[in-house]
Design an enzyme around this catalytic site. Structure first.
Site, mmCIF file in Angstrom:
data_model
loop_
_atom_site.group_PDB
_atom_site.id
_atom_site.type_symbol
_atom_site.label_atom_id
_atom_site.label_comp_id
_atom_site.label_asym_id
_atom_site.label_seq_id
_atom_site.Cartn_x
_atom_site.Cartn_y
_atom_site.Cartn_z
ATOM 1 N N HIS A 9 16.549 31.198 68.402
ATOM 2 C CA HIS A 9 16.808 29.991 69.193
ATOM 3 C C HIS A 9 17.105 30.439 70.616
ATOM 4 C CE1 HIS A 9 18.935 25.804 69.366
ATOM 5 N NE2 HIS A 9 18.440 26.145 70.557
ATOM 6 N N HIS A 11 15.596 29.674 74.651
ATOM 7 C CA HIS A 11 14.678 29.015 75.593
ATOM 8 C C HIS A 11 14.427 29.984 76.738
ATOM 9 C CE1 HIS A 11 15.406 25.110 73.603
ATOM 10 N NE2 HIS A 11 16.614 25.599 73.415
ATOM 11 N N HIS A 189 15.274 20.781 67.300
ATOM 12 C CA HIS A 189 16.710 20.621 67.538
ATOM 13 C C HIS A 189 17.138 19.327 66.838
ATOM 14 C CE1 HIS A 189 16.043 23.625 70.544
ATOM 15 N NE2 HIS A 189 17.192 23.470 71.163
ATOM 16 N N GLU A 192 22.867 18.465 66.970
ATOM 17 C CA GLU A 192 23.682 19.173 67.964
ATOM 18 C C GLU A 192 24.639 18.130 68.550
ATOM 19 O OE1 GLU A 192 21.569 20.342 71.486
ATOM 20 O OE2 GLU A 192 23.165 21.665 72.205
ATOM 21 N N ASP A 270 20.564 30.523 72.725
ATOM 22 C CA ASP A 270 20.135 29.238 73.303
ATOM 23 C C ASP A 270 19.629 29.428 74.740
ATOM 24 O OD1 ASP A 270 19.583 26.549 73.214
ATOM 25 O OD2 ASP A 270 21.652 25.855 73.123
ATOM 26 N N ASP A 271 20.512 29.298 75.722
ATOM 27 C CA ASP A 271 20.159 29.482 77.137
ATOM 28 C C ASP A 271 21.145 30.482 77.741
ATOM 29 O OD1 ASP A 271 18.080 27.176 77.676
ATOM 30 O OD2 ASP A 271 19.688 26.291 76.496
HETATM 31 ZN ZN LIG Z 1 18.298 24.938 72.293
#
Ligand SMILES: [Zn+2]
Length: 329
Positions: A9, A11, A189, A192, A270-271
């Site tokens: 996961h 990005h 996703h 969340e 994630d980021d």
């Molecule tokens: Zn994400």
């Protein structure tokens, strides 16, 4: 040596560090509304998903050429490798680039310049997952899938990201059916910020094989039981959850309860440029803040390879799992 792990996961646009943002802005003659990297780093202290997304899209203006995407991916792969990532399944958001006049070919071929040689250059195997922006229309997602057709030999699957609330999975039924017909793997996703019903809907309507985030499944015992029974993996992102206020503090994260419930959980970043850490940083954080012991950490590492889309290379998966089993903390 860090614990070997897969990152599922991630990005790629969320790996843009302030230093690279300024370097690419200078190379492309793009003016950024920040005086220096310190001021930009300060702007990375947003409060919620929407303020993060606003900055995230603003900074994408510096990504213009194949070389930019190549540099972005190489920077991520080097950092990930240093933290023990052996396999990475990387999301990208083509609509955010197409809307700026940057073509699908520039994005995919640019990323591929790094990914295609990643095993040799970084010791990291990779897969590419194309995400649709859920706050855009279903028609736009279909057009995006169409634009990707010349590049499907580079793309393993499709995903669904961006602002979740108010954009239930069923909106994307048609594009997911089309993606499945093209032989693409499916993730999304869900759960969340959105309710557990979105997880159920993504499983039933979109046919997803893995849930990105999904932590709100814990509000629905029947859903938890189903995820356990069907061995559906969840890609959790603990540091991201804290930064976006999905949980108040890391100590409140449901990861230990989710593992106790028998869910196939993985830990991801994630980021990472925006959320305070890469994959290894997330492992370190759950170890110190949630008190996970070595066997739990080993379980998370095993899960990451078990949940990865390595069905086309089971030999490689077995090799990675053997590395995890042999790892000494
Ligand atoms: Zn994400």
């Amino acid at each position: 040596m860090p614990l070997p792990k897969a990152e599922l996961h991630l990005h790629i646009e969320g790996t843009l560090e302030p230093e690279l943002a300024f370097a690419l802005a200078a190379r492309n003659g793009v003016a950024l509304p920040y005086t220096d990297t310190g001021a930009l780093r300060e702007a990375y202290r947003f409060e919620d998903l929407q303020s993060f997304l606003d900055l995230y899209y603003e900074l994408m203006a510096v990504l213009r050429t194949e070389r930019d995407f190549e540099d972005l991916a190489n920077a991520y792969l080097a950092r990930a490798a240093a933290q023990g990532v052996r396999h990475a399944e990387i999301f990208f958001d083509p609509q955010a680039h197409l809307a700026r006049g940057v073509g699908m070919g520039t994005v995919v071929e640019g990323l591929w310049r790094a990914l295609g040689s990643s095993e040799a250059n970084h010791g990291v195997s990779t897969r590419l997952i194309m995400c649709f922006l859920r706050d855009e229309s279903a028609g736009s997602a279909l057009e995006t899938l169409d634009a990707a057709k010349p590049y499907l030999d580079r793309i393993t699957g499709v995903g669904l990201d961006s602002a979740e609330v108010g954009h239930p999975p069923a909106k994307f039924r048609e594009v997911y059916e089309a993606a499945a017909a093209l032989g693409l793997r499916r993730v999304a996703h869900a759960g969340e910020e959105g309710p557990p019903e979105y997880v159920t809907e993504a499983l039933d309507v979109l046919g997803i094989e893995r849930v990105d985030h999904g932590l709100r499944c814990m509000e629905d015992p029947a859903l938890v039981e189903r995820l356990v029974r069907e061995r559906i993996p969840l890609t959790l992102c603990p540091l991201s959850n804290v930064r976006l206020r999905t949980v108040d503090t890391l100590a409140d994260h449901p990861l230990p309860a989710m593992l106790d419930a028998g869910l196939l959980c993985t830990v991801n970043s994630d980021d990472p440029a925006y959320f305070g850490g890469y994959a290894g940083d997330n492992f370190d954080a759950v170890r110190s803040e949630l008190g996970l012991d070595e066997e739990r950490l080993r379980e998370l590492a095993r899960n990451s390879f078990t949940a990865s889309f390595l069905e086309d290379d089971e030999e490689l998966r077995a090799r990675y799992l053997a590395e995890v089993d042999a790892y000494r903390f």
